[in-house]
Design an enzyme around this catalytic site. Structure first.
Site, mmCIF file in Angstrom:
data_model
loop_
_atom_site.group_PDB
_atom_site.id
_atom_site.type_symbol
_atom_site.label_atom_id
_atom_site.label_comp_id
_atom_site.label_asym_id
_atom_site.label_seq_id
_atom_site.Cartn_x
_atom_site.Cartn_y
_atom_site.Cartn_z
ATOM 1 C CG ASP A 1 -7.570 7.027 -2.820
ATOM 2 O OD1 ASP A 1 -7.596 7.666 -1.765
ATOM 3 O OD2 ASP A 1 -6.672 6.212 -3.095
ATOM 4 C CB ALA B 1 -7.373 13.572 4.961
ATOM 5 C CE1 TYR C 1 -3.884 1.983 -0.101
ATOM 6 C CE2 TYR C 1 -3.308 2.776 2.091
ATOM 7 C CZ TYR C 1 -4.087 2.859 0.953
ATOM 8 O OH TYR C 1 -5.068 3.800 0.866
ATOM 9 C CB ALA D 1 -9.492 22.714 5.318
ATOM 10 N N GLY D 2 -8.751 19.574 3.472
ATOM 11 C CA GLY D 2 -9.271 18.727 2.407
ATOM 12 C C GLY D 2 -10.131 17.611 2.966
ATOM 13 C CG ASP E 1 -9.978 8.308 0.910
ATOM 14 O OD1 ASP E 1 -8.799 7.933 1.008
ATOM 15 O OD2 ASP E 1 -10.744 7.906 0.021
ATOM 16 C CE LYS F 1 -7.887 1.820 2.441
ATOM 17 N NZ LYS F 1 -6.894 2.843 2.765
#
Length: 623
Positions: free
Chosen positions: A292, A350, A133, A347-348, A314, A220
């Site tokens: 994603d 995640a 990963y 501040a995305g 995410d 994953k």
């Protein structure tokens, strides 16, 4: 029919003493025979059997199996144990000179011998996780079309969407051709437990990768098996090929995806909705894991499909493992979650996912209202602190965390920063107790900033969570040095222990989602949960936090060791199952009985009995 008498069943010896519950209809018996001795039925023989990864044992086929399945002459004479095969393959892996070649070796091994692949990964999980990963998968994704050898998973392309149902049915039939008889093979729609799907728009910090995103789905999926023992043959990795805005892929003549800019708007929504509806009809009990997706779609789709059993790793997975580490850190410091002042840099999806999960914790665990909980956060992105006057420039997920402009008008600002409120301004004025980084801004947490934070907090909680290591906001050794070893640290990437002096070491926790999302999936699958509720997620978070080694040793990690992930997953999955029953979400009668104490096993024993093991099962030849 089954060919011949019981003597025609080729059985290998397996050292295992656990039992398994059969799966299928709601009234199925709770316990079946030892799961590792239950034969897998197949009509494949000779080279066809050797070329089927889920059944192939290579040199591990016994003498009896070689005779019954026509393998004599296809294999060298000597029979090798799984352990001997694993040693040979691991030695071959070590000779690969780069991470990308190691990743390719593991992918090739998975495509030849599934059990051997999982055996090696399980035995060397901490060492090889970064190969399978992040960060190793990123290079494999970017070079997918150049490295392509054979297809793995399901490829759903926009221009071929009219055949989507047939494509998904084809994978269902493929699973049922080699059905695991520990489950109910009379119910073909019960053959898939989990769908891991990506549209590959936001891959591991490297952005839009088109059809190469299938590598993320397969990696994953493998972590679900490694972390929680979910049967790999009951997991379907999927990429939704919506086109790509990565023009470097367009110019690559070997690119294998749909060469068109990404579809957006109504066409995109209808395409995704068609996929979800087909999955719900064909795999009615399956969990759907979103991976994603770009931020603009990730939150929107999570909200749209919240009433089915779905999960966005995410957003929810990253937030859940961060909250578990935070709860452990707060227990170590002797404080309360509701007393924290939390600054998030980045501040995305995640960062906002972490904020949302901590906010849910404040509401569920501390009884705060949503507004009260939101006021505990100060979120900083590329334009500075999120404030209400940003208006339409704020994304929907950011709106609850925008601060009133009146709050910051009187703040002392750094020289030259009059056009915005930046991270140092926030730290000086807020005096945060918690600092979280999801910015991918390398070394953004400077010595000045960390020392400023440490002036006002006895045990500063610092989580630089950006991946890979090169993009981490601060080296844990620096964070500890600049706070006189008072900081409580967790990172997104693995770091070595930090020397504290006097012979002591501080073990840096890695906030790896693999500590929670496989167990969340396992608990939800066993409960056959109608949805994955916030309270189920919170139950898993609390269970993970309670396993923190730092609760008994102040220099220990805030989170359990990844090498112990299977044992961790048993505890976390048990908490998820109990909460699913409490919520009224659980539909599996056997799991409900076990949770209620009406079975012959404890819930934890029952969960262990349902976990897939990397062992060679006996095979049964059928016509």
């Amino acid at each position: 029919m089954i060919r011949g008498s019981s003597s025609k069943i080729a059985r290998t010896r397996v050292n295992a003493s656990s039992r398994i519950a059969t799966r299928g209809m709601a009234d199925r018996p709770i316990i079946a025979a030892n799961k590792n001795f239950v034969p897998i039925r197949t009509n494949l023989r000779g080279s066809a059997l050797l070329n089927t990864p889920r059944l192939n044992k290579g040199a591990g086929f016994s003498r009896e199996e070689r005779q019954i399945f026509g393998l004599e002459g296809f294999l060298p004479y000597d029979v090798h144990s799984l352990e001997k095969q694993a040693l040979r393959a691991y030695n071959q892996l070590l000779k690969q000179p780069s991470v990308i070649l190691k990743h390719a070796f593991l992918a090739s091994l998975r495509d030849q011998n599934q059990v051997l692949f999982y055996k090696i990964m399980q035995d060397h999980l901490k060492e090889l996780l970064g190969v399978l990963y992040t960060p190793g998968a990123a290079e494999a994704v970017a070079n997918y079309s150049n490295l392509f050898r054979r297809p793995v998973g399901c490829y759903i392309s926009f221009p071929n969407q009219d055949g989507m149902r047939a494509q998904l049915e084809g994978h269902l039939l493929d699973v049922n051709r080699t059905a695991d008889v520990a489950y109910d093979s009379n119910n073909p729609h019960d053959a898939i437990d989990l769908v891991v799907v990506t549209d590959a728009e936001a891959i591991l910090g490297i952005g839009d990768q088109g059809v190469g995103g299938i590598t993320i789905s397969t990696s994953k999926a493998a972590l679900y098996t490694l972390g929680a023992g979910i049967n790999p043959n009951r997991i379907l990795p999927v990429v939704l090929d919506c086109g790509t805005d990565n023009h470097a892929l367009f110019s690559d003549s070997l690119y294998m995806g749909w060469k068109r800019t990404r579809i957006r708007g109504k066409n995109y929504d209808q395409f995704v909705d068609r996929f979800i509806q087909n999955c719900r009809e064909l795999y009615p009990n399956a969990i759907i894991h979103f991976e994603d997706f770009g931020m603009a779609n990730a939150y929107r789709l999570m909200e749209k499909y919240k009433n089915i059993p779905m999960f966005n790793d995410d957003i929810q997975g990253t937030g859940a493992v961060a909250l578990a580490a935070l709860i452990a850190a707060i227990k170590v410091s002797g404080a309360r979650l509701s007393d924290q002042r939390i600054v998030i840099y980045g501040a995305g999806s995640a960062g906002m996912g972490i904020a949302d999960q901590i906010k849910d914790g404040l509401m569920i665990l501390e009884g705060l209202s949503e507004e009260e909980a939101s006021r505990r956060f100060w979120c900083v992105d590329r334009n500075g602190l999120l404030v209400e006057s940003m208006g339409n420039n704020l994304r929907h997920a950011q709106l609850p965390y925008a601060r009133p402009d009146s709050e910051v008008e009187e703040w002392a600002k750094s020289e030259g920063d009059n056009d915005g409120v930046w991270l140092m301004d926030v730290v000086k004025n807020v005096k945060p107790t918690v600092l979280i980084g999801t910015s991918t801004h390398s070394r953004a947490f400077s010595e000045e900033l960390i020392r400023e934070m440490g002036k006002h907090v006895e045990r500063p909680i610092i989580f630089p969570m950006s991946n890979p290591t090169a993009l981490c906001e601060v080296d844990p050794a620096d964070a500890l040095q600049w706070t006189e070893n008072r900081a409580l640290v967790a990172t997104g990437s693995p770091f070595p222990p930090v020397e504290l002096g006097n012979g002591k070491q501080y073990t840096v926790a890695q906030t790896n989602n693999a500590l929670i999302y496989p167990a969340l999936g396992l608990g939800s699958i066993l409960a056959r949960s109608k949805t994955i509720s916030n309270s189920m997620l919170m139950a898993g978070v609390n269970s993970l936090a309670s396993l923190s080694p730092a609760l008994t040793n102040p220099e220990a990690s805030l989170l359990p060791d990844l090498a112990d992930v299977r044992n961790v997953s048993v505890e976390v999955a048990a908490a998820v199952c109990r909460q699913a029953v409490s919520d009224g979400n659980a539909q599996d009668l056997n799991t409900i009985k076990v949770v209620q104490g009406k079975g012959s096993l404890t819930l934890e024993e029952y969960i262990r009995s349902r976990m897939w093991d990397a062992v060679y099962r006996p095979l049964e030849l059928v016509d």
